[in-house]
Design a protein around this motif. Sequence first.
Motif, PDB file in Angstrom:
ATOM      1  N   LEU A   1       0.825  -1.210   0.000  1.00  0.00           N
ATOM      2  CA  LEU A   1       0.000   0.000   0.000  1.00  0.00           C
ATOM      3  C   LEU A   1       0.857   1.257   0.000  1.00  0.00           C
ATOM      4  CD1 LEU A   1      -2.725   1.572   0.515  1.00  0.00           C
ATOM      5  CD2 LEU A   1      -2.233   1.282   2.957  1.00  0.00           C
ATOM      6  N   PHE A   2       1.870   1.291   0.834  1.00  0.00           N
ATOM      7  CA  PHE A   2       2.614   2.533   1.031  1.00  0.00           C
ATOM      8  C   PHE A   2       3.525   2.860  -0.145  1.00  0.00           C
ATOM      9  CE2 PHE A   2       1.720   1.437   5.589  1.00  0.00           C
ATOM     10  CZ  PHE A   2       0.787   2.445   5.759  1.00  0.00           C
ATOM     11  N   ASP A   3       3.792   1.901  -1.008  1.00  0.00           N
ATOM     12  CA  ASP A   3       4.516   2.212  -2.236  1.00  0.00           C
ATOM     13  C   ASP A   3       3.697   3.150  -3.118  1.00  0.00           C
ATOM     14  OD1 ASP A   3       6.587   0.655  -1.436  1.00  0.00           O
ATOM     15  OD2 ASP A   3       6.322  -0.924  -2.947  1.00  0.00           O
ATOM     16  N   LEU A   4       2.369   3.023  -3.056  1.00  0.00           N
ATOM     17  CA  LEU A   4       1.495   3.900  -3.845  1.00  0.00           C
ATOM     18  C   LEU A   4       1.574   5.334  -3.356  1.00  0.00           C
ATOM     19  CD1 LEU A   4      -1.676   1.601  -4.110  1.00  0.00           C
ATOM     20  CD2 LEU A   4       0.316   1.698  -5.623  1.00  0.00           C
ATOM     21  N   VAL A   5       1.824   5.499  -2.066  1.00  0.00           N
ATOM     22  CA  VAL A   5       1.992   6.841  -1.501  1.00  0.00           C
ATOM     23  C   VAL A   5       3.323   7.424  -1.966  1.00  0.00           C
ATOM     24  CG1 VAL A   5       2.157   8.175   0.635  1.00  0.00           C
ATOM     25  CG2 VAL A   5       0.564   6.245   0.489  1.00  0.00           C
ATOM     26  N   LYS A   6       4.375   6.639  -1.892  1.00  0.00           N
ATOM     27  CA  LYS A   6       5.701   7.115  -2.292  1.00  0.00           C
ATOM     28  C   LYS A   6       5.767   7.396  -3.792  1.00  0.00           C
ATOM     29  CE  LYS A   6       7.701   3.650  -0.003  1.00  0.00           C
ATOM     30  NZ  LYS A   6       8.748   2.775   0.586  1.00  0.00           N
ATOM     31  N   GLU A   7       4.965   6.685  -4.573  1.00  0.00           N
ATOM     32  CA  GLU A   7       4.946   6.888  -6.031  1.00  0.00           C
ATOM     33  C   GLU A   7       4.030   8.031  -6.449  1.00  0.00           C
ATOM     34  OE1 GLU A   7       3.696   3.103  -7.419  1.00  0.00           O
ATOM     35  OE2 GLU A   7       5.506   2.056  -6.743  1.00  0.00           O
ATOM     36  N   GLY A   8       3.306   8.623  -5.494  1.00  0.00           N
ATOM     37  CA  GLY A   8       2.421   9.736  -5.810  1.00  0.00           C
ATOM     38  C   GLY A   8       1.069   9.344  -6.344  1.00  0.00           C
ATOM     39  N   LYS A   9       0.761   8.057  -6.345  1.00  0.00           N
ATOM     40  CA  LYS A   9      -0.551   7.614  -6.818  1.00  0.00           C
ATOM     41  C   LYS A   9      -1.626   7.866  -5.757  1.00  0.00           C
ATOM     42  CE  LYS A   9       1.417   4.151  -9.927  1.00  0.00           C
ATOM     43  NZ  LYS A   9       1.555   2.712 -10.237  1.00  0.00           N
ATOM     44  N   ILE A  10      -1.203   7.881  -4.496  1.00  0.00           N
ATOM     45  CA  ILE A  10      -2.070   8.319  -3.391  1.00  0.00           C
ATOM     46  C   ILE A  10      -1.391   9.534  -2.767  1.00  0.00           C
ATOM     47  CG2 ILE A  10      -3.082   7.751  -1.154  1.00  0.00           C
ATOM     48  CD1 ILE A  10      -3.121   4.825  -1.969  1.00  0.00           C
ATOM     49  N   LYS A  11      -2.051  10.688  -2.832  1.00  0.00           N
ATOM     50  CA  LYS A  11      -1.518  11.921  -2.263  1.00  0.00           C
ATOM     51  C   LYS A  11      -2.259  12.219  -0.962  1.00  0.00           C
ATOM     52  CE  LYS A  11      -0.785  13.579  -6.977  1.00  0.00           C
ATOM     53  NZ  LYS A  11      -1.201  14.573  -7.998  1.00  0.00           N
ATOM     54  N   VAL A  12      -1.507  12.443   0.093  1.00  0.00           N
ATOM     55  CA  VAL A  12      -2.086  12.607   1.424  1.00  0.00           C
ATOM     56  C   VAL A  12      -2.189  14.089   1.770  1.00  0.00           C
ATOM     57  CG1 VAL A  12      -1.908  12.003   3.855  1.00  0.00           C
ATOM     58  CG2 VAL A  12      -1.080  10.399   2.105  1.00  0.00           C
TER      59      VAL A  12
END
Length: 561
Positions: free
Chosen positions: A320-331
């Motif tokens: 899951l957190f790879d999607l955050v680091k890749e910018g696909k999920i922006k927090v």
Amino acid sequence: MTAAYDIVVVGAGWYGLAAAKAASQIMPDEKLAIFESSETPGGTWSKDRLYPGLKSNNMIGTYEYPDFPMLESRYGVKPNTHIPGSVLYQYLTDFAQHFDLYSKIQFCTKVDSIEPAEAGWKLSVIGPSSEKTVITKKLILATGLTSTPNMPIYNGQEKLGVPLFHAKEFCARAETLKQVKNTVVVGGGKSAFDVAYAQVQAGSTVDLVIRDNGHGPVWIAPAFVTPFKKRLDQLLVIRWMTWMAPCPWGNEDGFGGIRGFLHGTFLGRWLVDTFWKVLSGDVLSLIKYDSHPELKKLKPWHSAFWIGSGLSILNYPTPLFDLVKEGKIKVHIGQIDRMEEQTVVLADGTRLQADVVICSTGWKKESPIKFNGLGPQQFGIDVSQEEKEKLIQKADLDVCEMFPRLRDQPKLRFTPKPADPLRLYRFIVPSGYVFSRSIAWVGAVSTVSTSLCAAVQGHWTAAYLCNSLDRLPSNTDEVIEEIMLHTQWGKWRYPCGYGASLPDFVFEGLPYIDMLLRDLGLETHRKKSWFTELTKPYKPQDYAGLVEEWQAIHDRAESKP
């Protein structure tokens, strides 16, 4: 139209099915009906709520009924893996059919209101094609804690021009979202993460908005934790680990002396704090929140000690957190100020393009049913407001005296809303009805040990309703004193969880089960040796055949001259 039954169960999820099973075994001659508002059984896992990729937090082996194993040969779930939602739906359906409950379920049938009647309870019931009045002698409510969505209202939402809905509808709408390019997900809990992950897998980018004055991002851990890589869902039901939770019913496990040392002495509290520090630190280091600026935004705000059953487990096919680091999920940590056409505007001026807005904003912790004529005994205690305030103050003092560690509360980013928690005896029976033995709430708890708690609560409830418990208070004062201590404890124990409004169990689940078993006159230490009793996790099979065991004990007792 009018119908009459001996027992009515409202809800066909984990708790309703477990209670119905026990009631049908203990009171086989009673006429039983189960009312379910959905088209299928399963509650949270009913067919109409299975969104893409949905899986259980628990792994196989800890999320099944004691008397109905989830066999790999039947359900195809491999050891040490999470259970797909579709499998859980099928499993609960099979359970209902196996124990001859399915034919007793009236689907698409909503209980609108309840009121006392001369012979028990009168229910106003809305079915698929008609309304009717139902009279029942005994009533078991199992409507759960995820029935009524908590849907916020935003300034300008009527101008948004794109779908705006609660995560409860995600299953029904998932197929229509496959071409969505930009998704806004509101919430910081596990369901928000689930929706965000599913939308990325469908080809969307996601803006995840977490309130800066809420509970913050969920505590979410790998399935295997500690330096020994043990399953988290099993650690929570290991006897010695439950000692690390300050719990007013903890002594029901028979280890009151050890618990007194751990929570009543300076050295003991240091050991408890160290335990929680190690457990929390292991999770934080495994996820490496500080390794990336976006990932750091999802770092929990408070110690896991204060969180409660909101603790979740990573159960995704890919990280899951790879999607955050890749910018696909922006927090985004902040507030939604307003909505404009296809745009969500945050309080700091950030504008988020939205083709859909999905609110994973939790559930209203209240029953969807209207209650008439129950008075303050519905969910509370039947005393004056002045007397209630005195009882609250006494219970607060008692909790802090029993567990000094709880005096040092965390500093919250939000102001807790004044709320009177569910005040039920054993978290099941309203105070004013304990001695009438005609009504019970099951599943009015939030716990990581759902299947075990459902099975034992169901058995306790059936025995209680037929006046066959071995242990019950002798008067109303005892009932109220216990209710106040247990419910006020929740406010102190889990201020970052649900504790202020309802029972919230993590390590408290096993001693809670012990307490109910002792009421039933059943053995609480169910392992083969002291070593395994203290060090091996309790699993559903440890409680297999409880009803038959209870019946055998009570049959022998009744046969004695």
